[in-house]
Write an enzyme that holds these catalytic residues in place. Structure first.
Site, PDB file in Angstrom:
ATOM      1  N   ASP A 103      -1.577 -44.444 -24.190  1.00 43.15           N
ATOM      2  CA  ASP A 103      -2.876 -43.823 -24.452  1.00 43.15           C
ATOM      3  C   ASP A 103      -3.536 -43.208 -23.231  1.00 43.15           C
ATOM      4  OD1 ASP A 103      -5.432 -45.923 -23.567  1.00 43.15           O
ATOM      5  OD2 ASP A 103      -3.384 -46.646 -23.471  1.00 43.15           O
ATOM      6  N   ASP A 160      -2.839 -52.382 -24.224  1.00 39.77           N
ATOM      7  CA  ASP A 160      -4.284 -52.176 -24.291  1.00 39.77           C
ATOM      8  C   ASP A 160      -4.615 -50.694 -24.413  1.00 39.77           C
ATOM      9  OD1 ASP A 160      -5.062 -54.966 -23.826  1.00 39.77           O
ATOM     10  OD2 ASP A 160      -4.217 -54.661 -21.833  1.00 39.77           O
ATOM     11  N   ASP A 193       2.815 -49.148 -24.831  1.00 40.34           N
ATOM     12  CA  ASP A 193       1.785 -49.761 -24.008  1.00 40.34           C
ATOM     13  C   ASP A 193       1.005 -50.718 -24.922  1.00 40.34           C
ATOM     14  OD1 ASP A 193      -0.142 -50.045 -21.805  1.00 40.34           O
ATOM     15  OD2 ASP A 193      -1.447 -48.795 -23.038  1.00 40.34           O
TER      16      ASP A 193
END
Length: 222
Positions: free
Chosen positions: A165, A8, A6
């Site tokens: 995240d 951001d 991923d």
């Protein structure tokens, strides 16, 4: 092995850039800016969802026309908002180690295509990735598994570890049936125990060890 990331909240903290863009948009509407905490809680499901959450947080009625206008204005500024983003500690070194070990690296992000490409260029990440799938490139977005599966396909298939995240990333990995390493210092809102994961880490110097464990697990399963 493929390692798909991923963007951001996983590789970079882009919340300050997003905050600056949202503040510009909200100022024109006579509304106070979002806090960094609000921004971090709004990201993860794409810019359209972020705009909806921004509108709700500042009491802006969300009609289709109003959302389309604000979303268009947001994207127009967002694609140039790259100056405040920073790498999380250890990311650049982790890239070098993984590439030197022969792993293929992919990026799978809900961030719209133009802003994603802009920040990749700005931060020198374009040569790092062997495949990139970002928001709008296919008719689906995370947590649906299609973006992740397409990234793996573009990498040539094979054993893959997904690194993210957030709740969105955890659910994406679960739906795709891909092992998941959860970076705990990003934009996650829920306790780690509430997110399905195979590994946890709080610094990227741990990632090489996780990749080795994932490889060993994959070999044992064959």
């Amino acid at each position: 092995m493929n390692i798909v990331f991923d963007l951001d909240g996983t590789l970079i903290d882009s919340a300050p850039d997003i905050q600056a863009v949202s503040a510009s948009i909200l100022q024109k509407l006579g509304k106070p800016p979002l806090t960094l905490e609000e921004v971090r809680s709004f990201v993860g499901e794409g810019a359209k969802v972020l705009v909806s959450r921004m509108m709700a947080a500042r009491g802006i009625e969300e009609t289709p026309d109003a959302h389309a206008k604000i979303y268009g204005d947001f994207l127009a500024e967002y694609q140039f908002a790259v100056d405040k983003a920073v790498f999380y500690p250890g990311v650049v070194d982790a890239f070098a180690v993984l590439k030197a070990s022969g792993h293929k690296l992919g990026l799978c992000t809900n961030k719209p295509q133009e802003p994603a490409r802009a920040v990749l260029r700005h931060m020198g990440m374009e040569p790092v990735f062997d495949a990139v799938i970002s928001g709008g490139m296919i008719d689906s977005h995370k947590p649906e598994p299609d973006m992740l599966l397409r990234t793996i396909e573009d990498l040539g298939g094979g054993a893959t570890l997904y690194v993210g995240d957030s709740e969105t990333d955890a659910e994406t990995a679960r739906r795709a049936g891909v092992p998941f390493a959860l970076y705990t210092e990003g934009y996650r809102k829920s306790p780690v125990e509430d997110l399905p994961h195979d590994w946890l880490f709080d610094h990227f110097d741990r990632l090489q060890e996780i990749v080795k464990e994932a490889q060993a697990r994959q070999t044992a399963a064959q």
